[in-house]
Design a protein around this motif. Sequence first.
Motif, PDB file in Angstrom:
ATOM      1  N   GLY A 180       0.822  -1.003   0.047  1.00  0.00           N
ATOM      2  CA  GLY A 180      -0.172   0.053  -0.112  1.00  0.00           C
ATOM      3  C   GLY A 180       0.826   1.323   0.006  1.00  0.00           C
ATOM      4  O   GLY A 180       0.547   2.277  -0.736  1.00  0.00           O
ATOM      5  N   PHE A 181       1.915   1.188   0.824  1.00  0.00           N
ATOM      6  CA  PHE A 181       2.788   2.401   0.971  1.00  0.00           C
ATOM      7  C   PHE A 181       3.977   2.492   0.234  1.00  0.00           C
ATOM      8  O   PHE A 181       4.571   3.400   0.093  1.00  0.00           O
ATOM      9  CB  PHE A 181       2.760   2.824   2.475  1.00  0.00           C
ATOM     10  CG  PHE A 181       1.749   2.794   3.359  1.00  0.00           C
ATOM     11  CD1 PHE A 181       0.513   3.532   2.979  1.00  0.00           C
ATOM     12  CD2 PHE A 181       1.446   2.294   4.650  1.00  0.00           C
ATOM     13  CE1 PHE A 181      -0.881   3.615   3.552  1.00  0.00           C
ATOM     14  CE2 PHE A 181       0.340   2.571   5.432  1.00  0.00           C
ATOM     15  CZ  PHE A 181      -0.726   3.058   4.867  1.00  0.00           C
TER      16      PHE A 181
ATOM     17  N   ARG B 206       3.202  15.340   5.889  1.00  0.00           N
ATOM     18  CA  ARG B 206       3.020  13.870   5.241  1.00  0.00           C
ATOM     19  C   ARG B 206       1.971  13.170   5.570  1.00  0.00           C
ATOM     20  O   ARG B 206       1.729  12.192   5.128  1.00  0.00           O
ATOM     21  CB  ARG B 206       4.381  13.159   5.377  1.00  0.00           C
ATOM     22  CG  ARG B 206       5.424  13.462   4.513  1.00  0.00           C
ATOM     23  CD  ARG B 206       6.994  12.628   4.653  1.00  0.00           C
ATOM     24  NE  ARG B 206       7.381  12.824   5.902  1.00  0.00           N
ATOM     25  CZ  ARG B 206       8.573  13.804   5.893  1.00  0.00           C
ATOM     26  NH1 ARG B 206       8.887  14.612   5.236  1.00  0.00           N
ATOM     27  NH2 ARG B 206       9.089  13.732   7.376  1.00  0.00           N
ATOM     28  N   GLN B 207       1.217  13.518   6.790  1.00  0.00           N
ATOM     29  CA  GLN B 207       0.037  12.981   6.983  1.00  0.00           C
ATOM     30  C   GLN B 207      -0.928  14.079   7.412  1.00  0.00           C
ATOM     31  O   GLN B 207      -0.585  15.005   7.830  1.00  0.00           O
ATOM     32  CB  GLN B 207       0.180  12.186   8.509  1.00  0.00           C
ATOM     33  CG  GLN B 207       1.245  11.024   7.996  1.00  0.00           C
ATOM     34  CD  GLN B 207       1.402  10.093   9.519  1.00  0.00           C
ATOM     35  OE1 GLN B 207       0.132   9.804  10.217  1.00  0.00           O
ATOM     36  NE2 GLN B 207       2.711   9.685  10.075  1.00  0.00           N
ATOM     37  N   VAL B 208      -1.923  13.184   6.877  1.00  0.00           N
ATOM     38  CA  VAL B 208      -3.312  14.212   7.133  1.00  0.00           C
ATOM     39  C   VAL B 208      -4.515  13.427   7.920  1.00  0.00           C
ATOM     40  O   VAL B 208      -4.403  12.362   8.094  1.00  0.00           O
ATOM     41  CB  VAL B 208      -4.144  14.796   5.867  1.00  0.00           C
ATOM     42  CG1 VAL B 208      -3.127  15.545   4.722  1.00  0.00           C
ATOM     43  CG2 VAL B 208      -4.579  13.480   4.921  1.00  0.00           C
ATOM     44  N   SER B 209      -5.201  14.398   8.820  1.00  0.00           N
ATOM     45  CA  SER B 209      -6.357  13.668   9.564  1.00  0.00           C
ATOM     46  C   SER B 209      -7.618  13.855   8.825  1.00  0.00           C
ATOM     47  O   SER B 209      -8.000  14.816   8.085  1.00  0.00           O
ATOM     48  CB  SER B 209      -6.372  14.144  10.957  1.00  0.00           C
ATOM     49  OG  SER B 209      -6.667  15.505  11.208  1.00  0.00           O
TER      50      SER B 209
ATOM     51  N   SER C  86      -5.917  19.437   9.706  1.00  0.00           N
ATOM     52  CA  SER C  86      -4.612  19.303  10.435  1.00  0.00           C
ATOM     53  C   SER C  86      -3.817  18.309   9.802  1.00  0.00           C
ATOM     54  O   SER C  86      -4.360  17.318   8.991  1.00  0.00           O
ATOM     55  CB  SER C  86      -5.163  19.047  11.915  1.00  0.00           C
ATOM     56  OG  SER C  86      -5.677  17.778  11.657  1.00  0.00           O
ATOM     57  N   THR C  87      -2.441  18.392   9.846  1.00  0.00           N
ATOM     58  CA  THR C  87      -1.331  17.572   9.295  1.00  0.00           C
ATOM     59  C   THR C  87      -0.503  17.319  10.517  1.00  0.00           C
ATOM     60  O   THR C  87      -0.626  17.932  11.455  1.00  0.00           O
ATOM     61  CB  THR C  87      -0.635  18.272   8.322  1.00  0.00           C
ATOM     62  OG1 THR C  87      -0.104  19.325   8.596  1.00  0.00           O
ATOM     63  CG2 THR C  87      -1.805  18.642   7.146  1.00  0.00           C
TER      64      THR C  87
ATOM     65  N   ALA D  57      -0.761  11.765   3.262  1.00  0.00           N
ATOM     66  CA  ALA D  57      -1.129  12.912   2.573  1.00  0.00           C
ATOM     67  C   ALA D  57      -1.102  12.653   1.162  1.00  0.00           C
ATOM     68  O   ALA D  57      -2.127  12.870   0.004  1.00  0.00           O
ATOM     69  CB  ALA D  57      -0.359  14.284   2.839  1.00  0.00           C
ATOM     70  N   ASN D  58      -0.082  11.816   0.467  1.00  0.00           N
ATOM     71  CA  ASN D  58       0.343  11.382  -0.886  1.00  0.00           C
ATOM     72  C   ASN D  58      -0.124   9.859  -1.139  1.00  0.00           C
ATOM     73  O   ASN D  58       0.411   9.193  -1.483  1.00  0.00           O
ATOM     74  CB  ASN D  58       2.017  11.695  -1.050  1.00  0.00           C
ATOM     75  CG  ASN D  58       2.088  11.511  -2.636  1.00  0.00           C
ATOM     76  OD1 ASN D  58       1.102  11.845  -3.214  1.00  0.00           O
ATOM     77  ND2 ASN D  58       3.441  11.066  -2.640  1.00  0.00           N
TER      78      ASN D  58
END
Length: 155
Positions: free
Chosen positions: A26-27, A146-149, A140-141, A121-122
């Motif tokens: 996945g990542f 690199r991460q989003v909520s 918020s990140t 995020a990506n």
Amino acid sequence: MVRIRSAVSADGSDVARVYVDSWNDGFGELMPAAVLDDGRIARWSETLAGGNWWVAEVDGTVAGFVGIGASRDPIDPELGELDTIAVDSPYRRQGVGTALMHEAVEHLAAHYDEAIVWTLANYPQGQEFYAKTGWTLSGSTRDDGRQVSYRRRFR
Ligand SMILES: CC(C)(COP(=O)(O)OP(=O)(O)OC[C@H]1O[C@@H](n2cnc3c(N)ncnc32)[C@H](O)[C@@H]1OP(=O)(O)O)[C@@H](O)C(=O)NCCC(=O)NCCS
């Protein structure tokens, strides 16, 4: 047919396998590779024994899992968090993730007024999945963006 049931400690090796495979494919290049070893299996067995984790079985095989808890970021016992959701790649796009999400949301809604989930995020696949299953990008990140909520309110 998908059957959702509470996870037990004995699911540790299946859950660890699905986690490692999902993480790695996945990542891909977005994050360092995860390794399936005895330590990881033992940690999952212990985590699952604590409750609030469910597995999806398809024809008796563990095809995915999900867990919930109180929010860790921000640390807030009043805010729920969708901890991890993953579906084994051969079982994807068949509604298994949606079935797991329904179970998790039902339990989140029973305990919290609102819940959060963090994702990369990506990572459009994850973001589409959360949007499709009723979550809203919160703005918020973390981790330098690199991460989003995502969040959702229950009441
Ligand atoms: C994200 C994940 C849990 C989805 O599980 P799934 O069983 O395939 O999900 P579903 O079949 O219930 O899909 C529901 C909807 O989500 C969206 N979706 C799911 N996978 C998608 C993908 N690869 N690309 C775009 N949208 C996707 C679609 O809108 C889909 O509806 P549709 O199939 O009718 O178009 C699974 O792909 C996975 O485990 N990925 C690796 C780990 C991961 O990304 N975890 C969550 C993000 S941190």
